[in-house]
Write an enzyme that holds these catalytic residues in place. Structure first.
Site, PDB file in Angstrom:
ATOM      1  CE  LYS A  40      -3.506  -2.034   3.156  1.00 25.27           C
ATOM      2  NZ  LYS A  40      -2.718  -3.110   3.826  1.00 25.27           N
ATOM      3  CD  GLU A  96       8.186  -0.228  -3.015  1.00 32.79           C
ATOM      4  OE1 GLU A  96       7.406   0.576  -2.457  1.00 32.79           O
ATOM      5  OE2 GLU A  96       8.401  -1.364  -2.560  1.00 32.79           O
ATOM      6  CG  ASP A  97       6.783   2.759   0.271  1.00 32.00           C
ATOM      7  OD1 ASP A  97       7.535   1.908  -0.265  1.00 32.00           O
ATOM      8  OD2 ASP A  97       5.982   2.460   1.176  1.00 32.00           O
ATOM      9  CG  ASP A 100      14.817  -1.445   5.092  1.00 38.76           C
ATOM     10  OD1 ASP A 100      16.048  -1.336   5.222  1.00 38.76           O
ATOM     11  OD2 ASP A 100      14.063  -1.686   6.045  1.00 38.76           O
ATOM     12  CG  PHE A 149      10.392   1.884  11.074  1.00 37.16           C
ATOM     13  CD1 PHE A 149      10.521   0.792  10.213  1.00 37.16           C
ATOM     14  CD2 PHE A 149       9.128   2.399  11.310  1.00 37.16           C
ATOM     15  CE1 PHE A 149       9.396   0.233   9.605  1.00 37.16           C
ATOM     16  CE2 PHE A 149       8.002   1.836  10.717  1.00 37.16           C
ATOM     17  CZ  PHE A 149       8.144   0.760   9.859  1.00 37.16           C
ATOM     18  CG  ASP A 156       2.380   0.669   7.468  1.00 41.16           C
ATOM     19  OD1 ASP A 156       3.234   0.471   6.574  1.00 41.16           O
ATOM     20  OD2 ASP A 156       1.917  -0.239   8.187  1.00 41.16           O
TER      21      ASP A 156
HETATM   22  P1  IMP Z   1      12.673  -4.107   1.727  1.00 39.69           P
HETATM   23  O1  IMP Z   1      12.235  -5.377   1.073  1.00 39.69           O
HETATM   24  O2  IMP Z   1      13.493  -4.365   2.948  1.00 39.69           O
HETATM   25  O3  IMP Z   1      13.364  -3.165   0.776  1.00 39.69           O
HETATM   26  O4  IMP Z   1      11.387  -3.418   2.322  1.00 39.69           O
HETATM   27  C1  IMP Z   1      10.553  -2.707   1.520  1.00 39.69           C
HETATM   28  C2  IMP Z   1       9.199  -2.470   2.160  1.00 39.69           C
HETATM   29  O5  IMP Z   1       9.248  -2.489   3.594  1.00 39.69           O
HETATM   30  C3  IMP Z   1       8.719  -1.100   1.782  1.00 39.69           C
HETATM   31  O6  IMP Z   1       8.005  -1.133   0.585  1.00 39.69           O
HETATM   32  C4  IMP Z   1       7.907  -0.691   2.995  1.00 39.69           C
HETATM   33  O7  IMP Z   1       6.572  -1.132   2.856  1.00 39.69           O
HETATM   34  C5  IMP Z   1       8.545  -1.399   4.149  1.00 39.69           C
HETATM   35  N1  IMP Z   1       9.495  -0.524   4.880  1.00 39.69           N
HETATM   36  C6  IMP Z   1      10.831  -0.534   4.821  1.00 39.69           C
HETATM   37  N2  IMP Z   1      11.380   0.404   5.613  1.00 39.69           N
HETATM   38  C7  IMP Z   1      10.342   1.064   6.175  1.00 39.69           C
HETATM   39  C8  IMP Z   1      10.254   2.180   7.092  1.00 39.69           C
HETATM   40  O8  IMP Z   1      11.225   2.777   7.554  1.00 39.69           O
HETATM   41  N3  IMP Z   1       8.989   2.559   7.445  1.00 39.69           N
HETATM   42  C9  IMP Z   1       7.872   1.957   6.969  1.00 39.69           C
HETATM   43  N4  IMP Z   1       7.911   0.917   6.108  1.00 39.69           N
HETATM   44  C10 IMP Z   1       9.132   0.466   5.720  1.00 39.69           C
HETATM   45 MG    MG Z   2       4.611  -1.338   5.127  1.00 39.59          MG
END
Ligand code: IMP
Ligand code: MG
Length: 177
Positions: A40, A96-97, A100, A149, A156
């Site tokens: 989302k 993407e938002d 990480d 975070f 969220d």
């Molecule tokens: P990744 O697979 O570790 O790159 O995580 C990506 C997803 O984790 C993002 O699309 C977010 O939904 C969530 N996410 C990662 N870091 C944060 C954060 O700092 N705050 C909120 N959601 C996060």
């Molecule tokens: Mg999330």
């Protein structure tokens, strides 16, 4: 859980989205890219970025499982909603938002590449520094941020704070060091 320091103001985000939208508009002249938002979290970036792209874009969305209640990535990616349309031969831009660990995007990009789009690019408002476990090229990066975070602007914590018009660090997750 309280929202802590504001990391990026609404004005800063606005200016950055202007740049990202302008870059995409320039790079895709004469094309009709398909924007793929990852639900989302990306809904707000998608809406605000798309309005700055002066091209005949189309929209689609995918949903993947996220952390659930935790604030660290599990590496487990589950596809909850796939695209509605075929992307073979299309110019696809994933929106993407935040990136990480990069695990979510790595999985998604592999899955989308297998469908033979004409091109596949990635736009992300936030890229967390130092935490990427998978090397991912972000074609349209917004801000590089410290490994805290963060919430707001679509992001969220346990379903909350997505509507904040700015990006803030969650107090209990402030980086100590
Ligand atoms: P990744 O697979 O570790 O790159 O995580 C990506 C997803 O984790 C993002 O699309 C977010 O939904 C969530 N996410 C990662 N870091 C944060 C954060 O700092 N705050 C909120 N959601 C996060
Ligand atoms: Mg999330």
């Amino acid at each position: 859980m309280k929202v802590g320091k504001v990391l990026l103001t609404a004005q800063e985000i606005d200016a950055k989205l202007d740049e990202m939208g302008a870059a995409i508009t320039t790079d895709y002249q004469g094309k009709s890219p398909l924007l793929v938002g990852i639900l989302k979290g990306a809904f707000m970036v998608m809406a605000d970025l798309a309005r700055r792209i002066d091209l005949p874009v189309e929209f689609d969305f995918m949903a993947v499982s996220s952390y659930g209640a935790a604030t660290e990535t599990s590496g487990v990616v589950r596809l909850l909603k796939d695209l509605d349309q075929q992307i073979e031969g299309r110019h696809v831009i994933i929106v993407e938002d935040i990136i990480d660990s990069g695990l979510t995007l790595n999985y998604l990009m592999r899955s989308l590449r297998a469908r033979r789009p004409a091109s596949l690019a990635l736009a992300a408002l936030l890229v967390k520094e130092g935490l990427q476990r998978v090397d991912i090229e972000v074609n349209y990066p917004g801000f590089r941020i410290p490994p805290d975070f963060v919430v707001g602007f679509g992001l969220d914590y346990e379903g909350h704070y997505r509507n904040l018009p700015y990006v803030a660090v969650l107090e209990e997750h402030l980086h100590s060091g």
